[in-house]
Design an enzyme around this catalytic site. Structure first.
Site, short mmCIF file in Angstrom:
data_model
loop_
_atom_site.label_atom_id
_atom_site.label_comp_id
_atom_site.label_asym_id
_atom_site.label_seq_id
_atom_site.Cartn_x
_atom_site.Cartn_y
_atom_site.Cartn_z
CB CYS A 190 4.24 -3.92 -2.24
SG CYS A 190 2.81 -3.37 -1.84
CD GLU B 261 2.94 -1.25 1.61
OE1 GLU B 261 3.75 -2.41 1.28
OE2 GLU B 261 2.55 -0.92 0.49
#
Length: 331
Positions: A142, A108
């Protein structure tokens, strides 16, 4: 091998470790260098809860040499990683070079994370959601908003409202309840943000930047910034900090935005603010992103409720908190 980032030093670390342990694996946990002490303290709690010390080992140190030694290791069963796109690509190459079966890589990474605002949007709601999406955690998520695409008819009004809201933000110690925005992680992160603003100078204009209060350690504080771009191509990679890049869009360009956003190659989070159902449906159908948020902020996906993860340059493998995550950790 579980490699976790510094920006969620407990949540992501624990999520990776627990997932691997519950599937019957021993775990080598490599936390980010900036948050090694946090990981060591959490590991103590794992041991106190009964996890054997030879089943969970903490690796402290820089990631590159550790990965170089461990990726060829015959006993390695898979890699869980959260961090930058560049490191994820390096891990993928390392695993591809192994002999024998292919091992799972659940990676990720980050994203350009666009939010589209059309002329029908409720601007006061947009302001709240932009502030939360871009500046919570000093933009060090993120999933944080990076690119704000605004229909030109409402761009001036939205910019004025955003600047007014940014003037009210309090920078300071995150331990103080009055603080809205804390520091960035370290001096290197601060320098990268400053370099980015210098690099895009001339390709737009600075609309507003919050001042760092005199009492704060200015070397690690970076004032939340609203910067208007002349063209989206000025933003090619993730900028990990409290900077929103605003771009005006003509009404006849809205339908072409999904293809332009997808062309970046990133696909983590996306937001749309509109009161037209057809517009919302168009973007939800065409945008290639792991998580799409409609008329709300773009952060805070809840594990088990909103599985989280990206595609393309933003990640690979099943989503954390989703029904297929654990299946990749067993054979």
């Amino acid at each position: 091998l579980c490699i976790s980032p510094w920006n969620f030093p407990v949540a992501i670390f624990v999520g990776q470790v627990c997932a691997a342990l519950v599937c019957g694996n021993a775990v080598l946990a490599k936390p980010a260098e900036q948050t090694t002490l946090t990981a060591l303290r959490v590991a103590q709690l794992f041991y106190q809860a009964g996890v054997p010390r030879d089943v969970l080992l903490i690796l402290a140190g820089p990631g590159e040499p550790i990965a170089r030694v461990l990726l060829p290791e015959p006993q390695l069963a898979g890699v869980l990683f959260t961090g930058s796109t560049g490191v994820a690509q390096s891990l993928a190459r390392g695993l591809a070079a192994r002999e024998g079966e292919r091992l799972p890589l659940i990676a990720e990474t980050g994203g350009l994370n666009a939010m589209v605002v059309d002329a029908t949007a409720q601007l006061d709601k947009v302001v709240d959601d932009v502030i939360a999406s871009a500046f919570n955690s000093a933009g060090q998520r993120c999933s944080a908003l990076r690119l704000l695409l605004v229909q030109e008819e409402v761009a001036d009004d939205l910019a004025a409202l955003l600047i007014g809201a940014m003037r009210e933000l309090q920078l300071g110690d995150p331990g103080d309840l009055a603080t809205d925005v804390g520091p960035v992680i370290d001096l290197a992160a601060n320098a990268r943000l400053r370099e980015h603003l210098s690099a895009i100078a001339g390709g737009g204009r600075l609309l507003y930047q919050c001042e760092v209060p005199p009492g704060a350690n200015s070397r690690c504080f970076f004032g939340p910034t609203l910067y208007e771009l002349d063209a989206a191509k000025a933003l090619q990679t993730e900028v990990f900090g409290p900077i929103v890049h605003l771009l005006r869009v003509r009404s006849d360009q809205l339908s072409a935005l999904p293809a332009a956003i997808n062309a970046s190659g990133y696909g983590l989070t996306f937001g749309i603010h509109s009161r037209i159902e057809q517009t919302i449906a168009l973007f939800c159908r065409q945008i290639n992103a792991g998580n799409i948020y409609v008329n709300r902020n773009m952060i805070g996906a809840m594990v088990g409720v909103q599985p989280f993860g990206g595609r393309g340059l933003s990640g690979t493998g099943p989503k954390a908190g989703g029904p297929h995550y654990l299946e990749r950790l067993v054979r």
